[in-house]
Enzyme design. Structure first.
Site, PDB file in Angstrom:
ATOM      1  N   GLU A 185       0.889  -1.181   0.000  1.00  0.00           N
ATOM      2  CA  GLU A 185       0.000   0.000   0.000  1.00  0.00           C
ATOM      3  C   GLU A 185       0.914   1.214   0.000  1.00  0.00           C
ATOM      4  O   GLU A 185       1.383   1.648   1.051  1.00  0.00           O
ATOM      5  CB  GLU A 185      -0.847   0.018   1.282  1.00  0.00           C
ATOM      6  CG  GLU A 185      -1.892  -1.053   1.358  1.00  0.00           C
ATOM      7  CD  GLU A 185      -3.104  -0.744   0.502  1.00  0.00           C
ATOM      8  OE1 GLU A 185      -3.100   0.263  -0.238  1.00  0.00           O
ATOM      9  OE2 GLU A 185      -4.050  -1.542   0.554  1.00  0.00           O
ATOM     10  N   CYS A 189      -2.574   9.216   2.491  1.00  0.00           N
ATOM     11  CA  CYS A 189      -2.186   8.636   1.197  1.00  0.00           C
ATOM     12  C   CYS A 189      -3.203   9.026   0.135  1.00  0.00           C
ATOM     13  O   CYS A 189      -2.891   9.115  -1.048  1.00  0.00           O
ATOM     14  CB  CYS A 189      -2.069   7.121   1.304  1.00  0.00           C
ATOM     15  SG  CYS A 189      -3.520   6.364   2.041  1.00  0.00           S
TER      16      CYS A 189
END
Ligand code: NAD
Length: 524
Positions: free
Chosen positions: A274, A308
């Protein structure tokens, strides 16, 4: 509960320093936990609120990691035999503990990470939610029964526990990302080692400490089911390299993922990556512009631009671009920047000086590439001389230049114009990252096209909401250099299990697949 009145504002540095460290200590007391056994001198933990020291800890050595992996393997051998719904019971109890202690956990998270309290509470809520999700999942780890081509044969897929999970996490979601992976891995029958960010180890010790408490009180849970390895990248490397860590789930920068992916692939381990995003929103002429404005401002400035999924690129139709930028800059100017512990604050500090320097370098480069910068300067807050508070920046760009294609982990929103939806989608997809994306439009054809195979190439595709703020039910992750992993949600539990395909012949003959003939003369 609001933050205690005396630490909501930022008084003199010396006073805050002792108050924040004391607040951390008293939070651990409230949780019935202690981190005394982790004290040391290798790793100093600071609060981004004012740069004051919160604690000094000892980092795990590669030898410590070896010992943890050995313990985790022993724990796995016992845990995989516990029926999945009973594994879920541990997670249910843990979720109840987190719910009971939501406020102190939120305060600790906010002090160590710097996100505003409401976002910290949201992150703790996410931990509670994923526990509930995982408990439900513990009764739904099903495989398929597939039609066999052979008579009187049964073809089935089973899912079995996989082994030891090594979970490396980033500073910006210091609890939720760990919980997404670990609670699901636990119901799947795995044991786990958590390597949190070296910038947020105290939050990790608190969340994992409560899990250890729940495990201690649960007869079926073996010792060392979940362990915490405090350390920096070297500790992460030891986990990535370890042949007995079956799954490495790594959340962080693309640079980190490139290293971890190669190490894990080199030993044929499984990785779930990720990594960084560079998320864009398209504002179409038909959009509800008030909605678009709200969505863009939260997505660009929430967590001080350190999500993010933060909105980093705004692609606005040229017919509305100037007017929209004017409203955007006016709204940015109203943002209240200050202590994250003050309920009135919209934007807290950056994590540290490195983040601030990176932001200033990016703004300089943007100027060189023709950008017009609004905001971005550091703000001096009384008593917070070592806190890095900034005004979020809007940068009008002539095009998608080199700096726009990079992820700078700070609140910088690049704005570009477009004429046709094709151009806008090309800009949206014209970066190496592929995490989150959105379009604001009231035109159904545009909305559908954006979500279709001709549209966004990201793992997350939103319509009329910003790029950040994903829900736990949907698979979370992104494509291209974002790594392709899905840490949680939907069917991503399969990342934490191994699949066995079983064929059972209940006939008296032995037909071969694909009609292959292999007749043997065997004496009866
Ligand atoms: P980082 O890459 O500096 O660190 C992340 C973690 O990896 C830390 O625990 C660190 O110690 C460890 N690490 C660093 N180098 C390593 C290596 N070579 N081997 C093993 N471990 C290593 O990232 P950060 O600054 O903590 O977080 C910000 C980054 O994380 C941003 O790029 C952001 O987009 C990304 N992020 C992605 C997601 C997602 O779900 N896609 C979620 C959160 C953060």
């Amino acid at each position: 509960m609001n933050a205690p009145e005396n630490i909501a504002k930022i008084p003199s540095t010396a006073r805050v320093a002792s108050l924040l460290a004391k607040q951390v200590a008293s939070t651990f007391d409230q949780l019935g936990l202690s981190f005394d056994d982790r004290l040391g001198s290798d790793l100093t933990v600071f609060s981004p609120i004012d740069g004051s020291e919160l604690a000094a800890l000892r980092m795990a050595t590669p030898g410590d990691v070896d010992a943890m992996v050995a313990n985790a393997r022993t724990a796995f051998a016992a845990w995989k035999l516990v029926p999945a719904p009973h594994r879920g019971e541990l997670v249910r109890r843990y979720g109840a503990l987190v719910r009971e202690h939501k406020e102190p956990l939120s305060l600790l998270l906010s002090i160590e990470n710097g996100k505003i309290l409401t976002e910290a509470r949201g992150e703790v809520q996410e931990v509670i939610d994923i526990c509930e999700y995982a408990v439900g999942l513990s009764r739904q780890l099903f495989g398929l029964t597939i039609a066999s081509e052979r008579p009187e044969h049964r073809l089935t897929e089973y899912w079995h526990p996989m082994g030891v999970l090594g979970l490396i996490s980033a500073f910006n979601f210091p609890a939720a990302v760990w919980a997404w992976g670990t609670t699901v891995a636990l119901v799947c029958g795995d044991s786990a080692i958590w390597k949190p960010s070296e910038k947020t180890p105290l939050t990790a010790l608190a969340f994992a400490g409560l899990l250890a408490k729940a495990a201690d009180d649960y007869d079926l849970a073996p010792d060392h089911l979940v362990q915490v390895a405090i350390g920096d990248a070297r500790c992460g490397t030891a986990i990535a390299d370890h042949p007995d860590v079956a799954i490495v789930s790594a959340t962080g920068s693309v640079r980190m993922g490139q290293d971890v992916a190669v190490r894990v692939a080199g030993r044929f381990g499984r990785s779930v990556l990720e990594l960084g995003g560079n998320n864009a929103a398209i504002i179409a002429p038909s959009a509800d512009l008030d909605l678009a404005l709200r969505g863009a401002v939260f997505a660009a400035t929430g967590t001080c631009g350190q999500r993010c999924t933060t909105l980093r690129r705004l692609i606005v139709h040229n017919s509305i671009r100037d007017a929209f930028v004017q409203r955007l800059t006016a709204t940015f100017a109203t943002l209240r920047i200050g202590s994250p512990l003050d309920d009135a604050t919209h934007v807290g500090p950056l994590i540290d000086q490195m983040a601030f320097d990176g932001m200033q370098r990016a703004l300089e480069q943007a100027r060189r590439e023709g950008g017009i910068v609004h905001g971005g300067e550091r703000l001096d807050l009384a008593g917070a001389t070592d806190g890095y508070y900034v005004r979020p920046a809007i940068v009008e760009m002539p095009g998608q230049s080199a700096i726009v294609r990079e992820e700078t982990f700070a609140p910088i929103l690049y704005v570009m114009g477009y004429d046709t939806l094709d151009d806008a989608i090309a800009l949206q997809n014209g970066v190496s990252q592929g995490l989150s994306s959105s379009i604001f439009t009231n035109d159904m054809r545009e909305a559908e096209r954006f979500q279709s195979a001709q549209g966004s190439d990201c793992g997350i595709v939103n319509v009329n909401i910003g790029t950040s703020g994903a829900e736990i039910g949907g698979a979370f992750g992104g494509e291209k250099v974002t790594g392709g992993g899905r840490v949680s949600g939907s069917d991503s539990w399969k990342n934490y299990m191994r699949r066995a395909t079983a064929t059972v012949n209940y006939s008296a003959s032995l037909p071969l697949a694909q009609g292959v003939k292999f007749d043997l003369d065997i004496d009866p």
